[in-house]
Write a protein that holds these residues in place. Structure first.
Motif, PDB file in Angstrom:
ATOM      1  N   MET A  64       0.832  -1.207   0.000  1.00 22.75           N
ATOM      2  CA  MET A  64       0.000   0.000   0.000  1.00 22.75           C
ATOM      3  C   MET A  64       0.867   1.257   0.000  1.00 22.75           C
ATOM      4  SD  MET A  64      -3.133  -0.898  -0.216  1.00 22.75           S
ATOM      5  CE  MET A  64      -2.511  -2.187  -1.268  1.00 22.75           C
ATOM      6  N   GLY A  65       1.991   1.188   0.692  1.00 28.27           N
ATOM      7  CA  GLY A  65       2.913   2.312   0.704  1.00 28.27           C
ATOM      8  C   GLY A  65       3.478   2.609  -0.675  1.00 28.27           C
ATOM      9  N   LEU A  66       3.583   1.583  -1.507  1.00 27.56           N
ATOM     10  CA  LEU A  66       4.037   1.782  -2.893  1.00 27.56           C
ATOM     11  C   LEU A  66       2.906   2.238  -3.795  1.00 27.56           C
ATOM     12  CD1 LEU A  66       6.298  -1.368  -3.255  1.00 27.56           C
ATOM     13  CD2 LEU A  66       7.045   1.009  -3.137  1.00 27.56           C
ATOM     14  N   ILE A  67       1.730   1.680  -3.608  1.00 33.13           N
ATOM     15  CA  ILE A  67       0.586   1.998  -4.471  1.00 33.13           C
ATOM     16  C   ILE A  67       0.080   3.419  -4.220  1.00 33.13           C
ATOM     17  CG2 ILE A  67      -1.833   1.422  -4.940  1.00 33.13           C
ATOM     18  CD1 ILE A  67      -1.014  -1.537  -4.429  1.00 33.13           C
ATOM     19  N   SER A  68       0.025   3.824  -2.980  1.00 35.91           N
ATOM     20  CA  SER A  68      -0.529   5.142  -2.635  1.00 35.91           C
ATOM     21  C   SER A  68       0.155   6.289  -3.375  1.00 35.91           C
ATOM     22  CB  SER A  68      -0.467   5.339  -1.125  1.00 35.91           C
ATOM     23  OG  SER A  68      -0.968   6.585  -0.773  1.00 35.91           O
ATOM     24  N   PRO A  69       1.485   6.408  -3.346  1.00 35.00           N
ATOM     25  CA  PRO A  69       2.091   7.516  -4.078  1.00 35.00           C
ATOM     26  C   PRO A  69       1.944   7.375  -5.596  1.00 35.00           C
ATOM     27  CG  PRO A  69       3.757   6.352  -2.796  1.00 35.00           C
ATOM     28  CD  PRO A  69       2.454   5.696  -2.527  1.00 35.00           C
ATOM     29  N   LEU A  70       1.859   6.150  -6.083  1.00 33.80           N
ATOM     30  CA  LEU A  70       1.686   5.949  -7.525  1.00 33.80           C
ATOM     31  C   LEU A  70       0.332   6.465  -7.994  1.00 33.80           C
ATOM     32  CD1 LEU A  70       3.332   2.442  -8.034  1.00 33.80           C
ATOM     33  CD2 LEU A  70       4.287   4.704  -8.545  1.00 33.80           C
ATOM     34  N   ALA A  71      -0.600   6.625  -7.066  1.00 30.34           N
ATOM     35  CA  ALA A  71      -1.907   7.202  -7.410  1.00 30.34           C
ATOM     36  C   ALA A  71      -1.765   8.653  -7.853  1.00 30.34           C
ATOM     37  CB  ALA A  71      -2.856   7.093  -6.221  1.00 30.34           C
ATOM     38  N   THR A  72      -0.620   9.264  -7.578  1.00 33.26           N
ATOM     39  CA  THR A  72      -0.363  10.638  -7.999  1.00 33.26           C
ATOM     40  C   THR A  72       0.040  10.713  -9.473  1.00 33.26           C
ATOM     41  OG1 THR A  72       0.384  11.085  -5.750  1.00 33.26           O
ATOM     42  CG2 THR A  72       0.936  12.739  -7.376  1.00 33.26           C
ATOM     43  N   LEU A  73       0.424   9.597 -10.076  1.00 26.35           N
ATOM     44  CA  LEU A  73       0.885   9.606 -11.467  1.00 26.35           C
ATOM     45  C   LEU A  73      -0.110  10.216 -12.455  1.00 26.35           C
ATOM     46  CD1 LEU A  73       2.884   6.266 -11.761  1.00 26.35           C
ATOM     47  CD2 LEU A  73       3.770   8.606 -11.864  1.00 26.35           C
ATOM     48  N   PRO A  74      -1.419   9.908 -12.382  1.00 27.69           N
ATOM     49  CA  PRO A  74      -2.340  10.571 -13.313  1.00 27.69           C
ATOM     50  C   PRO A  74      -2.350  12.091 -13.165  1.00 27.69           C
ATOM     51  CG  PRO A  74      -3.399   8.675 -12.306  1.00 27.69           C
ATOM     52  CD  PRO A  74      -2.099   8.875 -11.587  1.00 27.69           C
ATOM     53  N   GLN A  75      -2.209  12.583 -11.933  1.00 33.94           N
ATOM     54  CA  GLN A  75      -2.166  14.025 -11.696  1.00 33.94           C
ATOM     55  C   GLN A  75      -0.900  14.622 -12.319  1.00 33.94           C
ATOM     56  OE1 GLN A  75      -4.680  15.677  -9.727  1.00 33.94           O
ATOM     57  NE2 GLN A  75      -3.792  17.450 -10.721  1.00 33.94           N
ATOM     58  N   ILE A  76       0.214  13.928 -12.154  1.00 30.73           N
ATOM     59  CA  ILE A  76       1.479  14.386 -12.746  1.00 30.73           C
ATOM     60  C   ILE A  76       1.369  14.396 -14.268  1.00 30.73           C
ATOM     61  CG2 ILE A  76       3.910  13.786 -13.090  1.00 30.73           C
ATOM     62  CD1 ILE A  76       3.899  12.772 -10.160  1.00 30.73           C
ATOM     63  N   TYR A  77       0.785  13.352 -14.840  1.00 31.26           N
ATOM     64  CA  TYR A  77       0.606  13.279 -16.292  1.00 31.26           C
ATOM     65  C   TYR A  77      -0.220  14.465 -16.794  1.00 31.26           C
ATOM     66  CZ  TYR A  77      -0.738  11.790 -20.918  1.00 31.26           C
ATOM     67  OH  TYR A  77      -0.953  11.753 -22.273  1.00 31.26           O
ATOM     68  N   LYS A  78      -1.346  14.720 -16.133  1.00 30.57           N
ATOM     69  CA  LYS A  78      -2.189  15.847 -16.535  1.00 30.57           C
ATOM     70  C   LYS A  78      -1.439  17.175 -16.416  1.00 30.57           C
ATOM     71  CE  LYS A  78      -6.848  14.137 -15.805  1.00 30.57           C
ATOM     72  NZ  LYS A  78      -8.128  14.397 -15.151  1.00 30.57           N
TER      73      LYS A  78
ATOM     74  N   HIS B 110      -3.038  18.739 -19.453  1.00 27.43           N
ATOM     75  CA  HIS B 110      -3.833  19.857 -18.949  1.00 27.43           C
ATOM     76  C   HIS B 110      -2.964  20.864 -18.197  1.00 27.43           C
ATOM     77  CE1 HIS B 110      -6.969  16.820 -19.575  1.00 27.43           C
ATOM     78  NE2 HIS B 110      -7.780  17.839 -19.748  1.00 27.43           N
ATOM     79  N   SER B 111      -1.803  21.158 -18.729  1.00 33.10           N
ATOM     80  CA  SER B 111      -0.882  22.047 -18.010  1.00 33.10           C
ATOM     81  C   SER B 111      -1.468  23.447 -17.818  1.00 33.10           C
ATOM     82  CB  SER B 111       0.464  22.131 -18.718  1.00 33.10           C
ATOM     83  OG  SER B 111       0.305  22.582 -20.041  1.00 33.10           O
ATOM     84  N   GLU B 112      -2.430  23.820 -18.669  1.00 28.87           N
ATOM     85  CA  GLU B 112      -3.066  25.131 -18.516  1.00 28.87           C
ATOM     86  C   GLU B 112      -3.910  25.201 -17.242  1.00 28.87           C
ATOM     87  OE1 GLU B 112      -5.934  22.503 -20.645  1.00 28.87           O
ATOM     88  OE2 GLU B 112      -3.818  22.924 -20.938  1.00 28.87           O
ATOM     89  N   SER B 113      -4.208  24.067 -16.652  1.00 30.37           N
ATOM     90  CA  SER B 113      -4.999  24.029 -15.419  1.00 30.37           C
ATOM     91  C   SER B 113      -4.139  24.104 -14.165  1.00 30.37           C
ATOM     92  CB  SER B 113      -5.843  22.753 -15.377  1.00 30.37           C
ATOM     93  OG  SER B 113      -6.727  22.714 -16.466  1.00 30.37           O
ATOM     94  N   ALA B 114      -2.840  24.264 -14.330  1.00 26.02           N
ATOM     95  CA  ALA B 114      -1.931  24.277 -13.181  1.00 26.02           C
ATOM     96  C   ALA B 114      -2.273  25.392 -12.197  1.00 26.02           C
ATOM     97  CB  ALA B 114      -0.480  24.414 -13.649  1.00 26.02           C
TER      98      ALA B 114
END
Length: 97
Positions: free
Chosen positions: A18-32, A37-41
């Motif tokens: 879970m400690g590995l999966i939890s931070p990986l959940a941030t990957l879609p946000q980083i991708y966007k 969607h960098s204009e939404s920063a």
């Protein structure tokens, strides 16, 4: 060994995963933030991501001090993800709040 100790010992591998999966959940946000969607920063909170970064760094240091990979692995990975978010927000929106 008490019941709580047995449950805690049994949960150790799951919590590491879970400690590995939890931070990986941030990957879609980083991708966007970086690619789609960098204009939404400007809508992202730099203060929030800076706090996440700071907290993850403290947990990482704490986990290393206690030699507990369940704590430091996930938080270290989270720290890297959160730094990526902070850099992306600053790069695309400047020093916003």
């Amino acid at each position: 060994m008490s019941f709580i100790e047995r449950v805690g010992k049994a949960l150790e591998p799951l919590m590491l995963a879970m400690g590995l999966i939890s931070p990986l959940a941030t990957l879609p946000q980083i991708y966007k933030l970086y690619f789609s969607h960098s204009e939404s920063a400007e809508g992202l909170s730099l203060v929030t991501w800076l706090l996440y970064t700071f907290i993850a760094s403290l947990w990482t240091i704490y986990g290393l001090y206690h030699k507990n990979p369940t704590i430091w692995v996930g938080n270290g990975l989270g720290f890297i993800m959160y730094v990526a978010m902070v850099i992306g927000i600053i790069a695309h929106a400047g020093m916003t709040f």
